[in-house]
Design an enzyme around this catalytic site. Structure first.
Site, PDB file in Angstrom:
ATOM      1  CE  LYS A  41     -17.913 -34.524 -20.967  1.00  0.00           C
ATOM      2  NZ  LYS A  41     -16.919 -33.486 -21.185  1.00  0.00           N
ATOM      3  NE  ARG A 139     -12.239 -28.375 -20.990  1.00  0.00           N
ATOM      4  CZ  ARG A 139     -12.812 -29.551 -20.730  1.00  0.00           C
ATOM      5  NH1 ARG A 139     -12.352 -30.645 -21.302  1.00  0.00           N
ATOM      6  NH2 ARG A 139     -13.820 -29.648 -19.873  1.00  0.00           N
ATOM      7  CE1 TYR A 277      -8.988 -58.229 -46.160  1.00  0.00           C
ATOM      8  CE2 TYR A 277      -9.885 -57.376 -44.099  1.00  0.00           C
ATOM      9  CZ  TYR A 277     -10.050 -57.746 -45.425  1.00  0.00           C
ATOM     10  OH  TYR A 277     -11.278 -57.619 -46.006  1.00  0.00           O
ATOM     11  CG  MET A 325     -15.360 -51.921 -41.809  1.00  0.00           C
ATOM     12  SD  MET A 325     -15.779 -51.404 -43.488  1.00  0.00           S
ATOM     13  CE  MET A 325     -14.228 -50.752 -44.068  1.00  0.00           C
TER      14      MET A 325
END
Ligand SMILES: Cc1ncc(COP(=O)(O)O)c(C=O)c1O
Length: 399
Positions: A41, A139, A277, A325
């Site tokens: 998964k 769950r 930054y 980013m």
């Protein structure tokens, strides 16, 4: 230093031979009657779904386990025909497709069983289901009285076949004290027997994730479902320590993913300047700074700002300033050969140095599972290792 080629600015190399070896090592812990479902998964824990599945099947995995029908569809489109267990929630609109694909579905409520029964009837097919029992995770599972009712409902539904019973451990990897896990296993076995006494005896009974596969042979039953260990990572320090402390067979797991980028630019920065930054890093002596074309958009966590190091020329280059980013700045003052185009390792080994998923996880306060699954999907996964020459566009080919 290796100079990277190709168009990619950042990519992950996935060592298929290591993935295969991990599956073989896990199979070595099992008796011949226990099957192994490789959990693929979350894009195979970030390793690339069909690449990893192919390596696991080559290593002997009998089943594949996914979370969603969409993942099962991707495996089917890539030609896998191993039994595939869908462990997560299916939206009602997906029932017909699940039946058509022939996947195994984990069930724990009346509505899903009804919906699957209708879809199976409409398609004149049968759908194998695995009933999930509640043993302490709260769950998905159901308690005994409800399990008996659901098993009876399945028995009354001609198109639905009870193929499996399953449960999931709550804390086996979180502690070296496995009292709760043992209790869960006992409850699972008791409830499986009660279901059997009522005439419900599915062929597959399964509970074990990686930690249980590694530590607890009595949890292996008919099928184990290792995820993280298949990728060469230990579920936790506690699991590793438990394995060392116990009389468990020694298993060598090899991490298979190396996340790379390359240096875009090297620049000199004078004392008194600041980096990036927020000006969070102040330069106190002249340095050489490498700019890397990777950032939090690619999954390089912003919390690694001023904290992590990457590997350049087999040496550690500290991250200076904030992760941007699309860019990261690292200090290569002490790595004189570093130049534009040189490969950089963000996660993995280079020379005798290593940045493990566990180290990255510690830096940002998470777990290795999250580190590899968070590498952005647009970052190419490139197969390496002695299986990488294999054709990955095969169809319906059996190992
Ligand atoms: C139901 C189930 N089984 C098995 C696994 C594999 O767990 P691990 O990666 O710890 O082996 C998972 C993953 O979370 C899961 O949800």
């Amino acid at each position: 230093m290796t100079v990277a080629r190709g168009l990619a600015r950042t990519w992950c190399e996935v060592d298929l031979a290591r993935l295969r070896a991990n599956t073989q090592a896990l199979l070595g812990l099992l008796t011949p009657t226990t099957k192994l479902a490789a959990v693929v998964k979350a894009d195979a824990y970030g390793h690339g779904l069909s690449l990893a599945a192919r390596a696991f099947v080559a290593g002997g995995a009998h089943w594949l386990a996914v979370d969603s029908l969409e993942e099962a569809e991707r495996l089917n489109a890539a030609g896998f025909d191993q039994p595939t267990l869908v462990m997560g929630w299916l939206p009602p609109e997906a029932y017909s497709e699940a039946v058509r694909l022939g996947v195994r579905v984990v069930v724990y409520d009346r509505e899903t069983i009804n919906g699957l029964a209708r879809a199976a009837e409409g398609l004149k097919r049968t759908v194998p289901v695995h009933l999930k029992l509640e043993t302490g995770n709260n769950r998905q599972g159901v308690r005994l009285d409800e399990a008996l009712a659901l098993a009876a409902q399945i028995a009354r539904s001609p198109g639905v076949v009870l193929e499996g019973l399953s449960t999931h451990f709550a804390d086996i990897e979180d502690t070296t004290d496995h009292t709760f896990a043992r209790r869960q296993l006992e409850l699972f076995q008791e409830n499986s027997e009660r279901l059997g006494a009522a005439g419900h005896r599915p062929s597959m009974v399964h509970a074990a994730n990686s930690a249980a596969t590694l530590l607890c042979p009595e949890s292996h039953l008919n099928l184990v479902r290792p995820g993280i260990a298949s990728y060469g990572m230990w579920p936790s320090r506690e699991t590793f320590i438990s394995a060392l402390m116990g009389r468990n067979e020694r298993v060598v797991l090899s991490p298979a993913l190396t996340w790379k980028t390359r240096i875009a630019q090297v620049r000199a920065v004078a004392a008194g300047e600041s980096i990036g930054y927020g000006r969070t890093h102040q330069v106190t002596h002249p340095i050489r700074l490498a700019v890397l074309p990777v950032g939090y958009y690619d999954g390089y966590d912003r919390r690694l700002s001023n904290l992590a190091y990457v590997l350049v020329g087999g040496r550690r280059a500290p991250v200076l300033g904030r992760v941007c980013m699309n860019m990261v700045m690292v200090d290569v003052t002490d790595i004189p050969g570093a130049a534009a185009g040189h490969e950089v390792v963000l996660l993995g080994e280079q020379g005798s140095e290593r940045v493990s998923a566990e180290t990255l996880a510690d830096w940002v306060g998470t777990i290795n599972y999250e580190v590899t699954t968070r590498i952005a999907p647009h970052v190419p996964r490139v197969p390496v290792g002695d299986l990488s020459h294999l054709d990955f566009s095969f169809r319906k080919e059996r190992q």
